[in-house]
Write an enzyme that holds these catalytic residues in place. Structure first.
Site, short mmCIF file in Angstrom:
data_model
loop_
_atom_site.label_atom_id
_atom_site.label_comp_id
_atom_site.label_asym_id
_atom_site.label_seq_id
_atom_site.Cartn_x
_atom_site.Cartn_y
_atom_site.Cartn_z
N ALA A 1 16.44 66.73 7.60
CA ALA A 1 16.67 67.07 9.01
C ALA A 1 17.51 68.33 9.14
CB ALA A 1 17.36 65.90 9.73
N GLU B 1 27.06 70.70 3.80
CA GLU B 1 26.50 69.55 3.09
C GLU B 1 27.59 68.95 2.20
OE1 GLU B 1 23.80 67.51 2.76
OE2 GLU B 1 24.88 66.65 1.06
N ARG C 1 10.81 64.36 -3.25
CA ARG C 1 11.82 64.77 -2.25
C ARG C 1 12.57 66.01 -2.70
NH1 ARG C 1 13.86 60.54 1.48
NH2 ARG C 1 12.22 58.98 1.46
N TYR D 1 1.58 56.05 -4.36
CA TYR D 1 0.86 57.31 -4.15
C TYR D 1 1.29 58.32 -5.21
CZ TYR D 1 5.17 58.32 -1.46
OH TYR D 1 6.47 58.47 -1.04
N ASP E 1 17.84 60.77 10.98
CA ASP E 1 18.40 59.42 10.83
C ASP E 1 19.74 59.27 11.55
OD1 ASP E 1 16.22 58.71 9.33
OD2 ASP E 1 17.35 58.12 7.54
C1 LIG Z 1 12.27 53.55 0.79
C2 LIG Z 1 12.10 54.64 1.82
C3 LIG Z 1 10.92 55.36 1.86
C4 LIG Z 1 10.74 56.34 2.85
N1 LIG Z 1 9.57 57.03 2.85
C5 LIG Z 1 9.37 57.96 3.80
C6 LIG Z 1 8.15 58.70 3.84
O1 LIG Z 1 7.28 58.52 2.97
N2 LIG Z 1 7.97 59.60 4.84
C7 LIG Z 1 8.92 59.81 5.81
O2 LIG Z 1 8.69 60.64 6.73
N3 LIG Z 1 10.11 59.15 5.78
C8 LIG Z 1 10.36 58.26 4.81
N4 LIG Z 1 11.54 57.59 4.74
C9 LIG Z 1 12.60 57.93 5.72
C10 LIG Z 1 13.33 59.21 5.30
O3 LIG Z 1 13.80 59.09 3.97
C11 LIG Z 1 14.51 59.49 6.22
O4 LIG Z 1 14.14 59.31 7.57
C12 LIG Z 1 14.98 60.93 6.02
O5 LIG Z 1 15.47 61.10 4.71
C13 LIG Z 1 16.07 61.27 7.03
O6 LIG Z 1 16.52 62.57 6.77
P1 LIG Z 1 17.92 63.05 7.33
O7 LIG Z 1 18.08 64.45 6.87
O8 LIG Z 1 18.02 62.72 8.79
O9 LIG Z 1 19.00 62.10 6.63
P2 LIG Z 1 19.40 62.03 5.09
O10 LIG Z 1 18.21 62.13 4.23
O11 LIG Z 1 20.28 60.82 4.96
O12 LIG Z 1 20.27 63.33 4.85
C14 LIG Z 1 21.58 63.44 5.36
C15 LIG Z 1 22.28 64.57 4.65
O13 LIG Z 1 23.58 64.75 5.21
C16 LIG Z 1 24.56 64.76 4.19
N5 LIG Z 1 25.79 64.23 4.80
C17 LIG Z 1 26.04 62.94 5.15
N6 LIG Z 1 27.25 62.83 5.72
C18 LIG Z 1 27.78 64.09 5.73
C19 LIG Z 1 29.03 64.62 6.21
N7 LIG Z 1 29.95 63.84 6.81
N8 LIG Z 1 29.27 65.96 6.07
C20 LIG Z 1 28.31 66.77 5.47
N9 LIG Z 1 27.13 66.30 4.99
C21 LIG Z 1 26.87 64.98 5.14
C22 LIG Z 1 23.98 63.89 3.09
O14 LIG Z 1 24.56 64.18 1.82
C23 LIG Z 1 22.50 64.26 3.16
O15 LIG Z 1 22.21 65.42 2.41
C24 LIG Z 1 11.76 56.60 3.78
C25 LIG Z 1 12.96 55.90 3.72
C26 LIG Z 1 13.13 54.93 2.75
C27 LIG Z 1 14.43 54.18 2.70
#
Ligand SMILES: Cc1cc2nc3c(=O)[nH]c(=O)nc-3n(C[C@H](O)[C@H](O)[C@H](O)COP(=O)(O)OP(=O)(O)OC[C@H]3O[C@@H](n4cnc5c(N)ncnc54)[C@H](O)[C@@H]3O)c2cc1C
Length: 358
Positions: A11, A30, A103, A203, A287
């Site tokens: 994200a 990060e 990923r 997959y 998320d």
């Molecule tokens: C088993 C499983 C399978 C999945 N498969 C899929 C799929 O096939 N396709 C799909 O679209 N989605 C899939 N998802 C969902 C997907 O993984 C998440 O929705 C996605 O990773 C969310 O991305 P994000 O960047 O919002 O959060 P995150 O991936 O959690 O990234 C958050 C980032 O912020 C950093 N961070 C956290 N707190 C702080 C802070 N206080 N200060 C600075 N940095 C911080 C973390 O280190 C991390 O790098 C799956 C989830 C699971 C559990």
């Protein structure tokens, strides 16, 4: 002052790219010390692909991704329930391909395309608004002044906690993941196998590897659960029939001892819906805003859609209001479809047009 993006995951990096494409300077913070190295796979559905292709990432993604020809939904015993074609016709229909990749490769592609700074080892622990901006505070000291903050910091988001107070909730499910060898001759496809109280998704992700995700009740032992779920364990050949030949037998799938194997189930958590996705100069995406169960493989895809929407919204006078107004109804619909799968409803049946966007 520029815009601070907290979190350098899918994200955060996509938001940074989308802001840059809109001519809005930003800086990413990060918490981890280095770029993501997570080995497991991810499905990037066409609705995410369209955003990433528009950001110019198509060729870089295609260099590392596999394009599946179909997704198959099968009963636990291997019987085919439905097959959704995802090949060239689907790419034309949805305006972008379905991609399967590691990923870490996705994060590498996103990071390589972002020209601005990504500061690693900076965990944001709080923000304070002042007249005209926001000051971020980091663990171990250090502050940064920004015009606005976008929290892309995942399920345990610190920025979300500055907008509203709530807690993670157990969903009753856990996920176990593994990478196992793929059969070089196999047709690239996603296979979802529905079992009682759980399911298994496999997959290919390229590099001769296949990603396996098992969803099972929290507390269940994967080997026992998947072995007990049906004829799978008794008849490894039926497993091969649904997923292609594997170098491991199904009961020991998640005990696979290779260097990339997973094997430990992680409880899946979510949060109650957030009443507002923004407050003052703070907003959340991905998320951090709307964690969801992975039943439709849409968590990251919705995060990627958020990124494009929030960047475009910041070009308008309504700013974060416009972002939330555009995104909330769609995300709520996706979450409702995902939640239907909690009770065994066929959330994975192939009515995907409204999600993939045609
Ligand atoms: C088993 C499983 C399978 C999945 N498969 C899929 C799929 O096939 N396709 C799909 O679209 N989605 C899939 N998802 C969902 C997907 O993984 C998440 O929705 C996605 O990773 C969310 O991305 P994000 O960047 O919002 O959060 P995150 O991936 O959690 O990234 C958050 C980032 O912020 C950093 N961070 C956290 N707190 C702080 C802070 N206080 N200060 C600075 N940095 C911080 C973390 O280190 C991390 O790098 C799956 C989830 C699971 C559990």
């Amino acid at each position: 002052m520029d815009i601070a993006v907290v979190g350098g995951g899918i994200a955060g990096l996509t938001t940074a790219l989308a802001l840059t494409a809109q001519g809005l300077p930003c800086t990413v913070f990060e918490r981890s010390d280095s770029a993501g190295s997570e080995g497991f796979g991810i499905q990037l559905a066409p609705n995410a692909g369209r955003v990433l292709d528009r950001l110019g990432l198509g060729p870089a993604l295609d260099a590392v991704a596999v394009r599946p020809v179909a997704r198959e939904l099968r009963r636990w015993d291997g019987t085919l329930l439905a097959r959704t074609e995802l090949g060239e016709a689907a790419t034309r229909r949805y305006g972008a391909p379905y991609r399967l990749l590691r990923r870490a490769d996705l994060l590498r592609v996103l990071a390589a395309a972002f020209p601005g700074p990504v500061h690693h080892g900076r965990r944001c622990i709080g923000v304070e608004e002042f007249r005209g901006g926001v000051e971020l505070r980091f663990a171990g000291g250090g502050r940064y002044r920004a015009a606005a903050v976008i929290g892309a910091d995942g399920l345990h988001s610190a920025i979300r906690g500055c907008i509203a107070v709530d807690d993670e909730r157990p969903t009753g499910f856990a996920a176990v993941r593994a990478l196992v060898p793929a059969d070089p001759g196999e047709e690239p496809r996603i296979v979802v196998r529905l079992g009682p109280g759980g399911h298994l998704v496999t997959y290919p992700v390229g590099g001769g590897l296949r990603n396996v995700v098992g969803i099972l009740p929290t507390g269940a032992d994967p080997a026992t659960f998947f072995a007990a779920a049906g004829p799978l364990a008794a008849d490894p050949a039926s497993f091969s029939a649904f997923a292609g030949p594997l170098a491991v037998d199904p009961a020991s799938l998640f005990a696979f001892a290779g260097p990339l194997a997973g094997g430990v189930p992680a409880p899946l958590l979510d949060r109650p819906p957030l009443p507002k996705w923004h407050r003052g100069r703070l907003a959340v995406v991905g998320d951090a805003a709307h964690p969801m169960l992975p039943f439709l493989a849409q968590g990251a895809a919705q995060a990627i859609e958020d990124a494009a929407a929030i960047a475009a919204a910041l070009r308008t006078t309504r700013g974060f209001d416009a972002y939330e107004a555009q995104r909330r109804p769609r995300v709520e619909r996706v979450v409702a479809a995902v939640d239907a799968g909690r009770h065994g409803a066929p959330a994975t049946l192939p009515d995907h047009d409204w999600i993939y966007g045609c």
